[in-house]
Design a protein around this motif. Structure first.
Motif, mmCIF file in Angstrom:
data_model
loop_
_atom_site.group_PDB
_atom_site.id
_atom_site.type_symbol
_atom_site.label_atom_id
_atom_site.label_comp_id
_atom_site.label_asym_id
_atom_site.label_seq_id
_atom_site.Cartn_x
_atom_site.Cartn_y
_atom_site.Cartn_z
ATOM 1 N N ASN A 169 0.844 -1.189 0.000
ATOM 2 C CA ASN A 169 0.000 0.000 0.000
ATOM 3 C C ASN A 169 0.888 1.252 0.000
ATOM 4 O OD1 ASN A 169 0.696 0.672 2.675
ATOM 5 N ND2 ASN A 169 -0.935 -0.609 3.488
ATOM 6 N N ILE A 170 0.245 2.414 -0.086
ATOM 7 C CA ILE A 170 1.025 3.631 -0.323
ATOM 8 C C ILE A 170 2.001 3.919 0.809
ATOM 9 C CG2 ILE A 170 0.840 6.126 -0.628
ATOM 10 C CD1 ILE A 170 0.069 4.522 -3.046
ATOM 11 N N VAL A 171 1.542 3.769 2.047
ATOM 12 C CA VAL A 171 2.437 4.137 3.135
ATOM 13 C C VAL A 171 3.610 3.154 3.212
ATOM 14 C CG1 VAL A 171 1.308 2.923 5.056
ATOM 15 C CG2 VAL A 171 2.465 5.075 5.478
ATOM 16 N N ALA A 175 12.917 1.888 5.549
ATOM 17 C CA ALA A 175 13.076 0.478 5.915
ATOM 18 C C ALA A 175 14.412 -0.059 5.416
ATOM 19 C CB ALA A 175 11.922 -0.340 5.355
ATOM 20 N N LEU A 176 14.807 0.380 4.219
ATOM 21 C CA LEU A 176 16.087 -0.074 3.670
ATOM 22 C C LEU A 176 17.259 0.427 4.495
ATOM 23 C CD1 LEU A 176 15.637 0.251 -0.198
ATOM 24 C CD2 LEU A 176 15.898 -1.838 1.129
ATOM 25 N N LYS A 177 17.072 1.561 5.158
ATOM 26 C CA LYS A 177 18.144 2.069 6.010
ATOM 27 C C LYS A 177 18.146 1.379 7.369
ATOM 28 C CE LYS A 177 18.518 6.567 3.829
ATOM 29 N NZ LYS A 177 18.022 7.957 3.840
ATOM 30 N N GLY A 178 17.229 0.410 7.545
ATOM 31 C CA GLY A 178 17.271 -0.395 8.756
ATOM 32 C C GLY A 178 16.274 0.012 9.829
ATOM 33 N N MET A 179 15.393 0.962 9.500
ATOM 34 C CA MET A 179 14.398 1.355 10.487
ATOM 35 C C MET A 179 13.320 0.279 10.592
ATOM 36 S SD MET A 179 12.216 4.923 10.511
ATOM 37 C CE MET A 179 13.584 6.040 10.484
ATOM 38 N N LYS A 210 9.798 -1.544 10.589
ATOM 39 C CA LYS A 210 8.743 -1.231 9.640
ATOM 40 C C LYS A 210 7.698 -0.275 10.208
ATOM 41 C CE LYS A 210 5.314 -3.224 6.714
ATOM 42 N NZ LYS A 210 4.356 -4.272 6.520
ATOM 43 N N LYS A 211 7.326 -0.514 11.443
ATOM 44 C CA LYS A 211 6.276 0.285 12.055
ATOM 45 C C LYS A 211 6.689 1.749 12.159
ATOM 46 C CE LYS A 211 2.736 -1.334 15.188
ATOM 47 N NZ LYS A 211 2.480 -2.161 16.352
ATOM 48 N N GLN A 237 6.741 7.402 10.348
ATOM 49 C CA GLN A 237 7.482 8.589 9.918
ATOM 50 C C GLN A 237 7.044 9.040 8.527
ATOM 51 O OE1 GLN A 237 11.583 8.482 10.909
ATOM 52 N NE2 GLN A 237 12.165 9.974 9.329
ATOM 53 N N ALA A 238 6.808 8.064 7.649
ATOM 54 C CA ALA A 238 6.338 8.404 6.303
ATOM 55 C C ALA A 238 4.959 9.046 6.378
ATOM 56 C CB ALA A 238 6.304 7.156 5.431
#
Ligand SMILES: Nc1ncnc2c1ncn2[C@@H]1O[C@H](COP(=O)(O)OP(=O)(O)O)[C@@H](O)[C@H]1O
Ligand SMILES: [Mg+2]
Lengths: 246, 265
Positions: A88-90, A98-102, A104-105, A110-111
């Motif tokens: 989905n969009i978010v 997420a790719l930087k390791g954050m 998912k939630k 943040q997005a």
């Protein structure tokens, strides 16, 4: 002080000298437009600046650092929104976080905090195919912004939109960029779009491509998509058109 | 809005009519024609029974057929699952390592020219009359459509996606998992549906040549004793099993890639 300097970049593709020593520069918080005939290597130039492709000759400096052939410093958006249909969009937009390791939630939260500013409020859980073309481009823009907020390469981001949506998106883009003031390089085919958005315009020649004209746009961006009435407008427009051999 | 909703409902209804009632009507027509010819020419049962007789035999022998169908189903599901597992492993290696791709691609294509009925007896020689040789046949039959659809689904992924994710510094494994695999899923499932239908046939072929239990051996034995109605009843069972497996895969598809149905609209 995000600053992009492209120094003498040349590249041969498929046996043809495509880029023949391109020099250009986008200073801190500059909005630099790149115009040029189709197939002259504008996207190739962005591939080189973003580090996806190595130039045969020449260097790319960002903040004075040599980043030739290295990805990760700038974010790069293309004409296609390239949103994943499976998310989905978010979730799509939070991919760079997420790719930087954050986790998912947290990435999604943040997005989601930027959704209002990017005109996506309330569409967090929608899938890309359920959104209009303009909204998808805004989502792609937000994803780009979340990867690197201070240097953005935009490759014809609005080229696939209809004229009215495009105009709205340009006005919106100005508003957002006044708020976040990044350094931008913006490829377009549209002379008026370039004059409307950019502080500085580079016109590229046909292959082997070099910078044919560099011009500073003296007038301010008009608020809310109003027509530019500055007397210089016609003069500069003609110069650009001439350089493009239209 | 109301009139639009009404239009879309009536359109839906007419589509359902077209999609279900037309083929159904055609099948009924065929069955009636078949029954009519059998009755008119009074063809004996051991040459060609009519559909009514087939259904009667099917019902009369239901417990026995169910017992045989159970073995066939187990072989199918086991073979199917193994084929999925193998094709994922092989395709992942082929997609990521070009040496594997170059080495295996011609082999996989060429393997399709080997008639399965000619190698199935070998499996019986090697592995006996149990379930294993049948499972191997099912794996061989199912592997190809699954692997090829998965491979082509992966190959069809827009290079711009890959470049975008590379520009965001995603590694190869992450790109495979986040981008390539989801984008290849619709193609994968269309291959899966095809092989679901094949898998029952694979198991039956395996059983034909000798088995302790299964629809294939039931068919062979019935045919040898000229009980053609039983052969047809077994064919009916095979059809039902194939359709059930096909539906199962479609159901799983809806659960695994619900977003794909949005795109198709
Ligand atoms: N990977 C590649 N291999 C060979 N030729 C390429 C490749 N990418 C682009 N080209 C060619 O290089 C030229 C410039 O392409 P591109 O940078 O996409 O142009 P533009 O974005 O200005 O329209 C085109 O003629 C294109 O066909
Ligand atoms: Mg381009």
């Amino acid at each position: 002080m995000p600053e992009i300097v492209v120094e003498g970049v040349s590249k041969t593709l498929g046996g043809m000298l495509t880029l023949g020593g391109v020099n250009l520069k986008a200073g801190d918080r500059d909005f630099a437009g790149i115009l040029g005939p189709s197939g002259c290597g504008k996207s190739t130039l962005f591939n080189i600046i973003s580090g996806l492709m190595r130039p045969d000759q020449g260097r790319v400096y960002i903040d004075g650092l040599d980043v030739t052939g290295r990805t990760g410093r700038v974010s790069y958006m293309r004409q296609k929104d390239l949103l994943l249909p499976s998310l989905n969009i978010v979730e799509n937009v939070s991919i760079p976080l997420a790719l930087k390791g954050m986790p998912k939630k947290r990435a999604c939260a943040q997005a989601a905090a930027h959704f209002k500013q990017f005109g996506l409020d309330g569409f967090e859980k929608y899938y890309p195919s359920q959104l209009s073309g303009g909204m998808r481009q805004r989502a792609a823009m937000l994803r780009t912004y979340l990867f690197s907020s201070d240097i953005l390469l935009l490759d014809e981001p609005f080229a696939s939109l209809d004229a009215i949506t495009k105009r709205k998106m340009q006005a919106w883009l100005i508003e957002v960029f006044n708020a976040i003031s990044p350094t931008v390089m913006y490829i377009t085919h549209d002379v008026d779009e370039a004059l409307y958005l950019c502080d500085r315009i580079y016109v590229l020649s046909a292959c082997p491509t070099v910078v044919k004209l560099e011009i500073t746009v003296p007038f301010c961006r008009p608020p809310h998509g109003r027509t530019i009435v500055d007397r210089e407008y016609g003069v500069i427009r003609d110069k650009v058109m001439e350089a493009l051999e239209i | 809005m109301i009139s639009r909703a009404v239009v879309s409902v009536s359109m839906k209804r007419s589509r359902i009519t077209a999609d279900i009632f037309i083929p159904l009507g055609f099948i009924i027509l065929l069955l009636v024609g078949w029954e009519y010819i059998v009755k008119l020419r009074s063809i004996p049962d051991w040459i060609l029974p009519g559909p009514v007789q087939v259904v009667r035999t099917f019902v009369d022998n239901a417990p026995l057929i169910a017992k045989h169908a159970q073995s066939t189903m187990i072989e199918c599901l086991a073979g199917f699952a193994l084929a999925i597992l193998f094709s994922f492993i092989v395709v992942f290696l082929m997609d990521e390592i070009s040496l594997f791709r170059k080495a295996l691609y011609p082999l996989i294509i060429a393997s399709q020219t080997i008639p399965i009925v000619s190698v199935a007896p070998l499996f019986i020689i090697w592995f006996g009359y149990g379930m294993l040789p049948k499972i191997i046949v099912v794996v061989l039959v199912c592997f190809f459509p699954i692997a090829i659809s998965l491979l082509s689904g992966l190959a069809a992924v827009d290079n711009d996606y890959l470049e975008l994710f590379r520009s965001m510094q995603a590694g190869r494994i992450k790109i495979f998992r986040m981008v390539k695999l989801p984008l290849a899923m619709p193609a994968f499932f269309s291959g899966l549906r095809i092989s679901a239908a094949y898998s029952v046939m694979g198991a039956v072929i395996g059983e034909w040549l000798g088995a302790k239990q299964g629809l294939g051996i039931y068919m062979t034995l019935s045919q040898r004793s000229f009980q053609v109605d039983r052969v047809f009843a077994a064919i009916l069972a095979v059809t039902v099993l194939s359709a059930a497996l096909f539906l199962l895969v479609s159901l799983i598809e809806r659960v695994v890639i619900p977003w794909n149905r949005l795109n198709e609209k």
